[in-house]
Design a protein around this motif. Sequence first.
Motif, PDB file in Angstrom:
ATOM      1  N   THR A 154      -2.193  -9.508  -6.084  1.00  0.00           N
ATOM      2  CA  THR A 154      -2.652  -8.455  -5.167  1.00  0.00           C
ATOM      3  C   THR A 154      -3.946  -7.832  -5.669  1.00  0.00           C
ATOM      4  O   THR A 154      -4.882  -7.597  -4.893  1.00  0.00           O
ATOM      5  CB  THR A 154      -1.571  -7.363  -5.013  1.00  0.00           C
ATOM      6  OG1 THR A 154      -0.375  -7.953  -4.491  1.00  0.00           O
ATOM      7  CG2 THR A 154      -2.030  -6.269  -4.069  1.00  0.00           C
ATOM      8  N   TYR A 163       1.158  -0.805  -4.125  1.00  0.00           N
ATOM      9  CA  TYR A 163       1.787  -1.936  -4.798  1.00  0.00           C
ATOM     10  C   TYR A 163       1.235  -2.095  -6.210  1.00  0.00           C
ATOM     11  O   TYR A 163       1.975  -2.374  -7.159  1.00  0.00           O
ATOM     12  CB  TYR A 163       1.544  -3.215  -3.992  1.00  0.00           C
ATOM     13  CG  TYR A 163       2.438  -4.366  -4.401  1.00  0.00           C
ATOM     14  CD1 TYR A 163       3.710  -4.509  -3.864  1.00  0.00           C
ATOM     15  CD2 TYR A 163       2.012  -5.297  -5.342  1.00  0.00           C
ATOM     16  CE1 TYR A 163       4.543  -5.547  -4.237  1.00  0.00           C
ATOM     17  CE2 TYR A 163       2.837  -6.341  -5.726  1.00  0.00           C
ATOM     18  CZ  TYR A 163       4.095  -6.460  -5.176  1.00  0.00           C
ATOM     19  OH  TYR A 163       4.910  -7.476  -5.565  1.00  0.00           O
ATOM     20  N   THR A 187      -1.806  -1.764  -0.414  1.00  0.00           N
ATOM     21  CA  THR A 187      -2.262  -2.544  -1.568  1.00  0.00           C
ATOM     22  C   THR A 187      -2.283  -1.685  -2.830  1.00  0.00           C
ATOM     23  O   THR A 187      -1.782  -2.093  -3.886  1.00  0.00           O
ATOM     24  CB  THR A 187      -3.661  -3.124  -1.304  1.00  0.00           C
ATOM     25  OG1 THR A 187      -3.603  -4.007  -0.183  1.00  0.00           O
ATOM     26  CG2 THR A 187      -4.175  -3.885  -2.517  1.00  0.00           C
TER      27      THR A 187
END
Length: 250
Positions: A86, A112, A109
Motif C-alpha cells: 500500500t 491502513y 490508504t
Amino acid sequence: MIKFFRKIRQKLLSENNFSKYLIYAIGEIILVVIGILIALQINNWNEELKLEQKEIDIATEIYFELNENLAYVKKQKINWEKRANTAQTLSKIIISKSESLTQKQFDSTMLYILGYYKLNLIKNKFDNIVSSETFEFKKSTSLKREMLALKSLYETLESYYQSNVEVNRNTLRPYLFENYSFRNFNNIISKESKGFAVNHQNLLNDLKFDNAIQNVIGSSMPFVNYFNTTIKKMELLKVALEETYPSIKE
C-alpha cells in the motif's frame, strides 16, 4: 529362595566339606553380584526410558508451539506485506502525473498505513529450552543449534518490527498531526463526512510527506523479506523435529 540357599549351606557345613562349601559360597556371592548388576541395569534402563520420554515430551511441546507460531508469523507476514505494498502504491501515485486519489481513497490508504499490526511471537517453551544449559536433544545434536539460529531470526524480526513502530511514531504521525486532519480517519470508520477542509493533494506534492512514506517503505520492505527468511527456518526446524521424533505428528 533364601531358605533354599540356607538349607544348602547348613547341609555342607554338617558334612564338614569345606571345599564344597567354599565353592558354594563363592557361587552365591557371584549370584548376588549378578543380581545387583541386573537390578542396576534395569534401573538404568528405566531412567533412560524416563529421560527419552521426557525428551519426546519436550520435543512435542516445541513442535506444537512452533506450528502455532508458524501460522501466526505467516498471517503477520501477509498483513505487513499488504501494508508495504500500500505504501509503495502511494509512493508511485506521488511521483505520477496521471494517477490520482479521491479524498476517501487517500484517507483509507493512510489509515491502513498508520494502523500497523503488533508482533507478539509465541515462543515461551522455545525460549525455555534454548536458554537451558542442561537440556540437550540426545537423538539429534543439531536440533539445539537449529533452535539457536531461529532464536536469532526471531530477535532480528522483533528488531525490524520495533523499527517500523518508531518510523510510524516519530516520522509519519508527527507529520500528519501538523499537516492533516485525523477527523478524516474517523470519517472512514464512522462513514461520516465531518472534517477540516484539508486538501490531500497538498500532501502528495509535499517533499516531507514523500520522505515520510519512503521511510515507511524503507522499514517495512526489509521486515517483510525477513518474515520470509524466518518462515523458511521455522519450516526446516519443523521437518527436523518430525524426522527425529516421528511420533510427535500423531
